[in-house]
Scaffold this motif. Structure first.
Motif, short mmCIF file in Angstrom:
data_model
loop_
_atom_site.label_atom_id
_atom_site.label_comp_id
_atom_site.label_asym_id
_atom_site.label_seq_id
_atom_site.Cartn_x
_atom_site.Cartn_y
_atom_site.Cartn_z
N ILE A 51 -0.73 -14.35 -1.78
CA ILE A 51 -2.05 -13.86 -1.38
C ILE A 51 -2.22 -12.44 -1.91
N SER A 52 -3.34 -12.20 -2.57
CA SER A 52 -3.60 -10.89 -3.16
C SER A 52 -4.73 -10.19 -2.40
N PRO A 53 -4.59 -8.88 -2.15
CA PRO A 53 -5.64 -8.14 -1.42
C PRO A 53 -6.85 -7.86 -2.30
N ILE A 54 -7.60 -8.93 -2.59
CA ILE A 54 -8.77 -8.82 -3.47
C ILE A 54 -9.85 -7.96 -2.82
N GLY A 55 -10.38 -7.02 -3.60
CA GLY A 55 -11.47 -6.20 -3.13
C GLY A 55 -11.09 -5.15 -2.11
N GLU A 56 -9.80 -4.89 -1.93
CA GLU A 56 -9.35 -3.89 -0.98
C GLU A 56 -8.99 -2.59 -1.69
N ARG A 57 -8.65 -1.56 -0.93
CA ARG A 57 -8.38 -0.23 -1.49
C ARG A 57 -6.96 -0.09 -2.02
N THR A 58 -6.18 -1.13 -1.94
CA THR A 58 -4.81 -1.09 -2.45
C THR A 58 -4.49 -2.41 -3.14
N GLU A 59 -3.60 -2.35 -4.11
CA GLU A 59 -3.14 -3.56 -4.79
C GLU A 59 -1.84 -4.07 -4.19
N SER A 60 -1.28 -3.30 -3.26
CA SER A 60 -0.02 -3.69 -2.62
C SER A 60 -0.31 -4.53 -1.38
N PHE A 61 0.19 -5.77 -1.39
CA PHE A 61 -0.05 -6.63 -0.25
C PHE A 61 0.62 -6.09 1.01
N GLY A 62 1.80 -5.49 0.86
CA GLY A 62 2.52 -4.95 2.02
C GLY A 62 1.73 -3.86 2.72
N ILE A 63 1.13 -2.97 1.95
CA ILE A 63 0.33 -1.89 2.53
C ILE A 63 -0.94 -2.44 3.17
N PHE A 64 -1.60 -3.36 2.46
CA PHE A 64 -2.77 -4.03 3.00
C PHE A 64 -2.44 -4.70 4.34
N LEU A 65 -1.31 -5.38 4.39
CA LEU A 65 -0.90 -6.10 5.59
C LEU A 65 -0.60 -5.16 6.75
N PHE A 66 0.15 -4.09 6.47
CA PHE A 66 0.59 -3.20 7.55
C PHE A 66 -0.59 -2.49 8.22
N CYS A 67 -1.64 -2.21 7.45
CA CYS A 67 -2.84 -1.59 8.03
C CYS A 67 -3.42 -2.46 9.14
N GLY A 68 -3.36 -3.78 8.94
CA GLY A 68 -3.87 -4.69 9.94
C GLY A 68 -2.90 -4.95 11.08
N LEU A 69 -1.61 -4.90 10.77
CA LEU A 69 -0.60 -5.14 11.80
C LEU A 69 -0.55 -4.02 12.83
N LEU A 70 -0.85 -2.80 12.42
CA LEU A 70 -0.76 -1.66 13.34
C LEU A 70 -1.64 -1.84 14.59
N PRO A 71 -2.95 -2.04 14.44
CA PRO A 71 -3.76 -2.23 15.65
C PRO A 71 -3.47 -3.55 16.34
N TRP A 72 -3.22 -4.60 15.56
CA TRP A 72 -2.97 -5.91 16.18
C TRP A 72 -1.74 -5.87 17.09
N THR A 73 -0.65 -5.30 16.60
CA THR A 73 0.59 -5.27 17.37
C THR A 73 0.40 -4.50 18.67
#
Length: 256
Positions: A51-73
């Motif tokens: 899965i690629s973070p299309i249209g997001e501010r980063t090309e790194s999936f790990g960084i894209f993912l962690f931004c969402g995991l922070l509030p969710w967790t």
């Protein structure tokens, strides 16, 4: 007020000590767990499922993912642990002079502090990858109060109900499993088919995750679509939670 503040501080401190009591790594688990979660999810969704973070501010999936995991967790941890906070502390709740609301507040504050620790880890990762930016940080002043209000409101509601219906915690756990995948955390909203995208956008956490990604990845100070909806959810759940908790509170001692 000072007495309540002191009590809240002690409850939060007890939560931290109790969570890692007897473990070898102790407080270090606060750093190890978010790193493990990041590595695991990045491998499954970024490498295996590509899965690629299309249209997001980063090309790194790990960084894209962690931004969402922070509030969710933080929300997941705060709400699920709040749901059983009253029944797990029956001895102190039965004391008429004890403000049992503080048990829920303490759990939610502790969850927010753990998120803060994970955020420090994330900042280090951003610095190492050269994507650290502070321009969007003011958006956190909007995201954090709304997040805390939503967590506390849901925690008050579910903790009240769980006193009378002990299946509540199990049901909530199942609901949160579905809520996780209905929130664009492991996938960008742009990959969702239009027919379902409208429903995903009705999810208040969709807006919260978007706020975090704008804030942590150098976004601009601009209106985020769905912010009014998120505010309504956060304020509404808090008002309802306080009303329900205080209405049912006199019966807690008899039920637990």
């Amino acid at each position: 007020m000072k007495q309540h503040y002191f009590l809240l501080r002690e409850l939060v401190r007890r939560d931290f000590k109790g969570r890692y009591a007897g473990s070898i790594l102790g407080f270090l688990w606060s750093f190890v767990q978010p790193l493990y979660q990041l590595i695991l999810f990045s491998f499954i969704f970024g490498t295996v499922m590509s899965i690629s973070p299309i249209g997001e501010r980063t090309e790194s999936f790990g960084i894209f993912l962690f931004c969402g995991l922070l509030p969710w967790t933080a929300i997941n941890d705060g709400v699920l642990r709040s749901s059983t906070a009253i029944t797990e502390n029956a001895a102190v709740v039965k004391k008429l002079s004890f403000p049992s609301e503080l048990l829920i507040v303490a759990v939610c504050v502790a969850a927010l502090l753990h998120e803060g620790i994970a955020t420090v880890v994330f900042f280090v990762i951003l610095m190492l990858k050269g994507e650290f930016a502070v321009s969007g940080w003011p958006l956190l002043a909007i995201a954090l109060p709304l997040q805390f209000s939503l967590t506390l409101g849901l925690g008050l509601i579910l903790s009240s109900i769980h006193v009378f219906f002990r299946d509540t915690a199990q049901v909530v756990t199942m609901i949160f499993m579905g809520w996780f995948y209905m929130t664009p955390i492991v996938y960008p909203l742009g990959l969702v088919p239009e027919a379902y995208s409208r429903w995903i956008q009705l999810n208040p956490l969709t807006t919260l995750v978007a706020l975090y990604r704008e804030a942590l990845l150098g976004g601009e100070l601009q209106w985020i679509p769905g912010l009014g909806w998120l505010t309504l959810w956060s304020v509404g759940s808090l008002v309802l939670g306080l009303w329900l908790f205080r209405s049912l509170k006199p019966a807690f001692a008899d039920e637990i």
